[in-house]
Design a protein around this motif. Sequence first.
Motif, PDB file in Angstrom:
ATOM      1  N   THR A 329     119.362  29.732 118.805  1.00 47.03           N
ATOM      2  CA  THR A 329     120.189  30.443 119.966  1.00 47.03           C
ATOM      3  C   THR A 329     121.528  30.484 120.094  1.00 47.03           C
ATOM      4  O   THR A 329     122.412  31.360 120.062  1.00 47.03           O
ATOM      5  CB  THR A 329     119.414  30.426 121.267  1.00 47.03           C
ATOM      6  OG1 THR A 329     118.364  30.887 121.192  1.00 47.03           O
ATOM      7  CG2 THR A 329     120.136  31.384 122.208  1.00 47.03           C
ATOM      8  N   THR A 332     123.134  31.748 116.679  1.00 49.55           N
ATOM      9  CA  THR A 332     123.170  33.003 116.842  1.00 49.55           C
ATOM     10  C   THR A 332     124.454  33.876 117.539  1.00 49.55           C
ATOM     11  O   THR A 332     125.152  34.530 117.302  1.00 49.55           O
ATOM     12  CB  THR A 332     121.909  33.773 117.607  1.00 49.55           C
ATOM     13  OG1 THR A 332     120.798  33.351 116.822  1.00 49.55           O
ATOM     14  CG2 THR A 332     121.924  35.265 117.528  1.00 49.55           C
ATOM     15  N   LYS A 335     127.684  32.987 115.436  1.00 48.29           N
ATOM     16  CA  LYS A 335     127.830  34.027 114.633  1.00 48.29           C
ATOM     17  C   LYS A 335     127.912  35.314 115.104  1.00 48.29           C
ATOM     18  O   LYS A 335     128.368  36.302 114.267  1.00 48.29           O
ATOM     19  CB  LYS A 335     126.460  34.097 113.809  1.00 48.29           C
ATOM     20  CG  LYS A 335     126.137  32.765 112.846  1.00 48.29           C
ATOM     21  CD  LYS A 335     124.837  32.958 112.113  1.00 48.29           C
ATOM     22  CE  LYS A 335     124.512  31.663 111.234  1.00 48.29           C
ATOM     23  NZ  LYS A 335     123.228  31.684 110.650  1.00 48.29           N
ATOM     24  N   GLY A 336     127.983  35.538 116.331  1.00 52.21           N
ATOM     25  CA  GLY A 336     128.159  36.768 117.018  1.00 52.21           C
ATOM     26  C   GLY A 336     127.013  38.064 116.899  1.00 52.21           C
ATOM     27  O   GLY A 336     127.532  39.108 117.067  1.00 52.21           O
ATOM     28  N   LYS A 337     125.832  37.572 116.490  1.00 51.92           N
ATOM     29  CA  LYS A 337     124.659  38.459 116.629  1.00 51.92           C
ATOM     30  C   LYS A 337     124.076  38.424 117.920  1.00 51.92           C
ATOM     31  O   LYS A 337     124.113  37.740 118.826  1.00 51.92           O
ATOM     32  CB  LYS A 337     123.689  37.656 115.372  1.00 51.92           C
ATOM     33  CG  LYS A 337     124.338  37.613 114.161  1.00 51.92           C
ATOM     34  CD  LYS A 337     123.372  37.109 112.944  1.00 51.92           C
ATOM     35  CE  LYS A 337     123.823  37.247 111.593  1.00 51.92           C
ATOM     36  NZ  LYS A 337     122.984  36.910 110.566  1.00 51.92           N
ATOM     37  N   ASP A 338     123.204  39.627 117.920  1.00 51.84           N
ATOM     38  CA  ASP A 338     122.572  39.720 119.286  1.00 51.84           C
ATOM     39  C   ASP A 338     121.083  39.307 119.167  1.00 51.84           C
ATOM     40  O   ASP A 338     120.599  39.139 120.539  1.00 51.84           O
ATOM     41  CB  ASP A 338     122.303  41.521 119.365  1.00 51.84           C
ATOM     42  CG  ASP A 338     123.735  41.966 119.395  1.00 51.84           C
ATOM     43  OD1 ASP A 338     124.624  41.510 119.870  1.00 51.84           O
ATOM     44  OD2 ASP A 338     123.862  43.235 118.885  1.00 51.84           O
ATOM     45  N   GLU A 339     120.299  38.997 118.295  1.00 51.94           N
ATOM     46  CA  GLU A 339     119.045  38.505 118.294  1.00 51.94           C
ATOM     47  C   GLU A 339     118.723  37.273 117.631  1.00 51.94           C
ATOM     48  O   GLU A 339     119.473  37.000 116.507  1.00 51.94           O
ATOM     49  CB  GLU A 339     118.206  39.668 117.344  1.00 51.94           C
ATOM     50  CG  GLU A 339     117.859  40.744 118.352  1.00 51.94           C
ATOM     51  CD  GLU A 339     117.202  41.810 117.508  1.00 51.94           C
ATOM     52  OE1 GLU A 339     116.742  41.724 116.500  1.00 51.94           O
ATOM     53  OE2 GLU A 339     116.624  42.744 118.412  1.00 51.94           O
ATOM     54  N   THR A 340     118.127  36.209 118.254  1.00 53.64           N
ATOM     55  CA  THR A 340     117.899  34.924 117.383  1.00 53.64           C
ATOM     56  C   THR A 340     116.675  35.227 116.597  1.00 53.64           C
ATOM     57  O   THR A 340     115.419  35.485 116.825  1.00 53.64           O
ATOM     58  CB  THR A 340     117.400  33.970 118.456  1.00 53.64           C
ATOM     59  OG1 THR A 340     118.454  33.857 119.627  1.00 53.64           O
ATOM     60  CG2 THR A 340     116.797  32.635 118.131  1.00 53.64           C
ATOM     61  N   THR A 346     112.045  37.524 114.667  1.00 55.63           N
ATOM     62  CA  THR A 346     112.908  37.534 115.844  1.00 55.63           C
ATOM     63  C   THR A 346     112.237  36.788 116.972  1.00 55.63           C
ATOM     64  O   THR A 346     111.082  37.235 117.135  1.00 55.63           O
ATOM     65  CB  THR A 346     113.208  39.110 116.524  1.00 55.63           C
ATOM     66  OG1 THR A 346     113.850  39.565 115.101  1.00 55.63           O
ATOM     67  CG2 THR A 346     114.036  39.207 117.553  1.00 55.63           C
TER      68      THR A 346
END
Length: 450
Positions: A329, A332, A335-340, A346
């Motif tokens: 998490t 995540t 990295k600037g992502k929305d989902e782990t 997911t």
Amino acid sequence: MALLVNKSRQFLYQPFTLKPPQILALLFLILIIVGAVLLKLPIAHEKTISWIDAFFIATSASTVTGLVTVDPGTTFTLFGEIVILFLIQVGGLGVMSFASLIVIMLGKKISIKQRMLMQEALNQPSLGGVIRLVRNLFLFSISIQIIAISVLSIRWVPDMGLSKGIYYSVFHVISAYNNAGFSLWSDGLIRYVGDPTVNLVITWLIITGGIGFTVLIDLWVSKTWKELTLHSKVMIISTFVINILAILLVYLFEFNNPKTLGMLSGGEKLWAAYFQGISPRTAGFNSIDMTAIQPDTALLMTLLMFVGAGSASTGGGIKLTTFVVILFTVLTFIKGKDETVVLKRTIRNAIIFRALAITMISLMVVFIALFILTYVQKGDSFMVILFEVVSAFGTVGLSMGLSPHLMLISKIVIMAVMIFGKLGPLTLLFSLAAPKKDNIRYPDGEVLTG
């Protein structure tokens, strides 16, 4: 007035019902009390022990921790040692699991409420397959322990004789498989630091008991790697990685320590690092002098003890999968992502929230216990106290020599931490207050963080 009287009557005569987490906690406390009373009997000990020490040992055995205020091998009689062994086995595999097995053997039907209790005790996401899991759990556990007892007996019977060799094998196998860390030798397994048979059997039991029953059954049922569940894959990979890192770091940190690895031969150094790298996650056995380890080794082992073993295992800690979820998490977010995403799957937000809640509650409990012991144990170093508290929370049992010198208040605090670590933060939290769903949706707000 009449309405008030009617409500009062309804409150007074309303049947008192306990929720599954509350029943689980109550059964566990009953097990500890029964164990303490049995250990206090004259037939159970050769040296007189106090009530607080009897409760401490009973709590440590029931929570499969291994912290001791007295030496079990010289303090207790054969009866007392068998009581400890019974507490370890029941505590490791679960009170509800044993009760359910008896019900199954009697041919009785398992009610929905009993299934809910087993679901809570085994940390399962649903009721489906709980009975089958309990049955397989015992078959696996007994089979593994019989094999290990046979191998250790071959090693120890020639040295100790038939009866003593078999008994010591039984005791240490049950203790190792349940990740308890209790030993009949006051110095643990230091005398077998370079013995391949003892090292391999004990660590095999530690890993098997600590990886989790659901993973073992999944490995038995699945024919290929792809058929394994995400949880099993994460546990297998993360267990391998964390064990390798721990072994290498222990070897590096203690290589030149003249009181631990420094005095051993090349082969014994490797065996000691291997054993001591695996044990801290939740087992509590030691093959080197724990009072002489370096501060960096102590800090490493503290982290390993806090992380702990796998879910639905005999071990404690926040659990390895909880640590992995939080780690991914964080990555995540970086990295600037929305989902782990873990292994191309997911992770739901509910699981992430649960992992964060477990970790934060655990940190708060450890901090409170650490605060109290730091105040009470004035003459002891902070690192030694921290090591003891986290060892109790992770139900590990390793100690840097503090356990026999604990004050009365400190013993009570450590006992409470052991129970907390065994039952888990969410189980205890839900037993105190049932979570309520709130359908109200409030407007968004901004809070500055970082």
